[in-house]
Design a protein around this motif. Structure first.
Motif, PDB file in Angstrom:
ATOM      1  N   ASP A  36      63.342  72.394  52.352  1.00  0.00           N
ATOM      2  CA  ASP A  36      63.642  72.672  50.941  1.00  0.00           C
ATOM      3  C   ASP A  36      62.571  72.114  49.998  1.00  0.00           C
ATOM      4  OD1 ASP A  36      65.952  74.141  51.449  1.00  0.00           O
ATOM      5  OD2 ASP A  36      67.238  72.366  51.414  1.00  0.00           O
ATOM      6  N   THR A  72      66.901  76.199  53.219  1.00  0.00           N
ATOM      7  CA  THR A  72      68.286  76.413  53.645  1.00  0.00           C
ATOM      8  C   THR A  72      68.962  77.567  52.888  1.00  0.00           C
ATOM      9  OG1 THR A  72      69.052  74.708  52.089  1.00  0.00           O
ATOM     10  CG2 THR A  72      68.600  74.020  54.360  1.00  0.00           C
ATOM     11  N   HIS A  73      68.688  77.703  51.589  1.00  0.00           N
ATOM     12  CA  HIS A  73      69.285  78.808  50.812  1.00  0.00           C
ATOM     13  C   HIS A  73      68.563  78.942  49.474  1.00  0.00           C
ATOM     14  CE1 HIS A  73      71.468  75.257  49.359  1.00  0.00           C
ATOM     15  NE2 HIS A  73      71.725  75.926  48.252  1.00  0.00           N
ATOM     16  N   HIS A  78      66.885  74.105  45.515  1.00  0.00           N
ATOM     17  CA  HIS A  78      66.303  74.134  46.856  1.00  0.00           C
ATOM     18  C   HIS A  78      65.013  74.962  46.929  1.00  0.00           C
ATOM     19  CE1 HIS A  78      69.816  72.256  48.921  1.00  0.00           C
ATOM     20  NE2 HIS A  78      70.397  72.667  47.805  1.00  0.00           N
ATOM     21  N   GLY A 164      73.035  71.711  55.157  1.00  0.00           N
ATOM     22  CA  GLY A 164      72.837  72.614  54.035  1.00  0.00           C
ATOM     23  C   GLY A 164      73.950  72.402  53.021  1.00  0.00           C
TER      24      GLY A 164
END
Length: 557
Positions: A36, A72-73, A78, A164
């Motif tokens: 991230d 992660t997303h 992030h 996450g």
């Protein structure tokens, strides 16, 4: 700092003791993997600052060791720092799921970095090898954005699991539940550490399903008589989907306002994460031609951001949309800590416009994307880690997570509470904090990266509180006598027309100070400026109890 090369190190450059700018460094021998690269938004003390990113000094010092960035997303905390990271590491390989990298790619395009970026799309069950010592396996988790993942990081020292941002949603909007099987398998694999999301560690029970929001949105649509304006996080694609489904159900057209909302809707539709029937989306210029009870406006501004679409509508400053009496406004989000005042002000303005505003959490139009206490216990019971490392939370949240860990049998000495820059080293399955690396905040102001520090912020704060006085005086180079002035210019201190006497007295204080210095044969600029500031500052404080910034400008002729 020097470290044992055969140990696994975990270093948070952000994302602990705070909400935002998530960034973790995993290092074994001469290889580094970064997880991230987020940002956070400035607090009230950071006047004029746009965003805050982590200090990348340690990564720059170890540039040749970095094997990749794993994301992660696609939330800002992030991915928001990725463009700034790539300005230092243009050839850095980036790995993430399709929607995540779709949002990253859009950011890189804005920063004119997309042509050199190495974006590698993976699915939520992918395994990748980075260098000789790291194998990363993705697993699907539920969150308030699709394509969110956790990570299984396999190293010679053992397995690390990064949760996450997650919750356990049994009825997710897209039908994809968390990969429980993978988590259960980890329980038999001797996981040495679990980095776990602690955002909702203070909240008992479980977090409601995102699908429950759809029911509340339906109810709000059913009772609305005129236009509906829905403000939510642009990245919450599942919520956008439910708004669109309700619009279809109640035969309304949808228009989208706000740059980030338009971008996310476009990307999510192109990548197949947002499904909109033909004819439902209309251009913003079309809404004036439709009856009010056939319109839904999807907008940014759920956090009361002054320049967001909803805030500008509430102030009557939006070029295309005006809030009208009878409109229904749904704030489908809760305020992020620190944004409560901005949100309250926006709600007040919307009520003044005559709108009906749905905003309380009890209305059901928002649920969190983070797991509550019982979900945190389930995560720890499934993975069965030797150590727990609380992340993604302020200190009190991380502290509460350590209490939860104790309830499921993980003792206090096996909970590692890190601060930004700490180095946690694992050797033979045991982890402990052994040192620190350079870390902190880098402030972004306009195009400037890191050029605003504590001294500049202090000056801005002083200016915002008590204003500034500029003292202009011309001295004779020959004998130090005053040739012109002193002239005093005030900004943000007092209204000049109503304070002429005070400024005349201030002029006299400066003139007397200069005369005394001339008599004492003190003529160097530094002494002149210091004495003018001290004498004038003392006089003004005695008369007004204020401390404006005083800026002497001394010229010699």
């Amino acid at each position: 700092m020097s470290r044992n090369q055969d140990k696994l190190s975990i270093i948070p450059l952000g994302g602990v003791g705070e909400i935002g700018k998530n960034m973790f460094v995993f290092q074994y021998k001469d290889e580094i993997v970064v997880v991230d690269a987020g940002l956070k938004f400035p607090d009230e003390e950071m006047l004029g600052i746009d965003i805050v990113i982590p200090d990348y000094t340690y990564l720059i010092e170890n540039k040749d060791k970095i094997k990749g960035l794993v994301i992660t997303h696609g939330h800002e905390d992030h991915i928001g720092g990725v463009p700034y990271l790539l300005k230092n590491f243009s050839s850095l390989p980036i790995y993430g799921t399709k929607l995540t990298l779709g949002l990253v790619g859009n950011k890189l395009k804005e920063h004119q970095l997309s042509e050199t970026a190495q974006l590698n799309v993976v699915n939520s069950t992918a395994k990748i090898e980075l260098g000789k010592h790291f194998e990363i396996e993705f697993f699907h988790v539920n969150h308030s954005i699709p394509d969110a993942t956790g990570l299984i990081i396999k190293t010679p020292e053992g397995i690390i699991v990064h949760s996450g941002d997650f919750k356990f949603d049994q009825t997710p909007v897209d039908g994809k539940v968390t990969n429980y099987q993978k988590l259960a398998e980890l329980g038999n694999q001797n996981v040495i550490a679990l980095l776990v999301d602690s955002t909702n560690a203070e909240r008992p029970g479980i977090t409601l399903s995102e699908r429950s929001v759809g029911i509340a949105i339906d109810e709000a649509f059913r009772s609305a008589q005129q236009r509906i304006i829905v403000a939510t996080f642009a990245s919450n694609v599942h919520r956008l989907q439910q708004v669109i489904e309700s619009a279809v159900k109640f035969e309304r057209k949808v228009t989208v306002v706000g740059r980030s909302m338009i971008n996310v809707v476009q990307i999510a539709m192109e990548l197949g994460y947002l499904h909109v029937p033909d004819g439902v989306l209309v251009d913003i210029d079309e809404i004036d031609k439709l009856p009010g009870d056939e319109i839904v406006i999807l907008s940014t501004g759920s956090q009361g951001e002054p320049m967001s679409a909803l805030s500008r509508m509430a102030r009557g400053a939006h070029r295309k949309v005006e809030v009208l009496p009878g409109d229904t406004v749904i704030l489908a989000a809760t305020p992020i800590p620190g944004n409560e005042k901005l949100v309250s002000k926006t709600i007040d303005l919307l009520f003044k416009c005559g709108a009906s505003v749905t905003y309380r959490s009890v209305s059901g139009v928002h649920v969190s994307g983070h797991g509550s206490q019982e979900e945190l216990k389930l995560m720890m019971n499934l993975v069965k880690p030797k150590h727990v490392i609380p992340i993604h939370g302020e200190y009190r949240m991380m502290r509460e997570l350590s209490n939860i860990a104790e309830q499921v049998g993980i003792t206090e000495e096996h909970v590692i509470k890190m601060e930004i820059g700490d180095v946690v080293e694992f050797s033979q399955g045991t982890g402990r904090i052994t040192g620190k690396v350079p870390s902190g905040n880098v402030l972004i102001d306009g195009l400037g990266i890191g050029d605003v520090g504590n001294i500049v912020l202090r000056d801005r704060k002083l200016l915002s509180q008590d204003g500034i006085l500029v003292v202009v005086v011309t001295l004779s180079k020959k004998d130090g006598s005053v040739l012109s002035g002193p002239d005093i210019v005030s900004r943000g201190f007092v209204y000049v027309r109503e304070s002429e006497k005070l400024l005349e007295e201030a002029n006299k204080v400066v003139a007397d100070t200069l005369s005394k210095m001339n008599a004492d044969k003190m003529s160097d600029w530094s002494s002149v400026k210091t004495n003018v500031k001290e004498s004038l500052g003392k006089f003004l404080f005695e008369r007004t109890r204020r401390k404006p910034m005083i800026l002497p400008i001394i010229m010699e002729v």
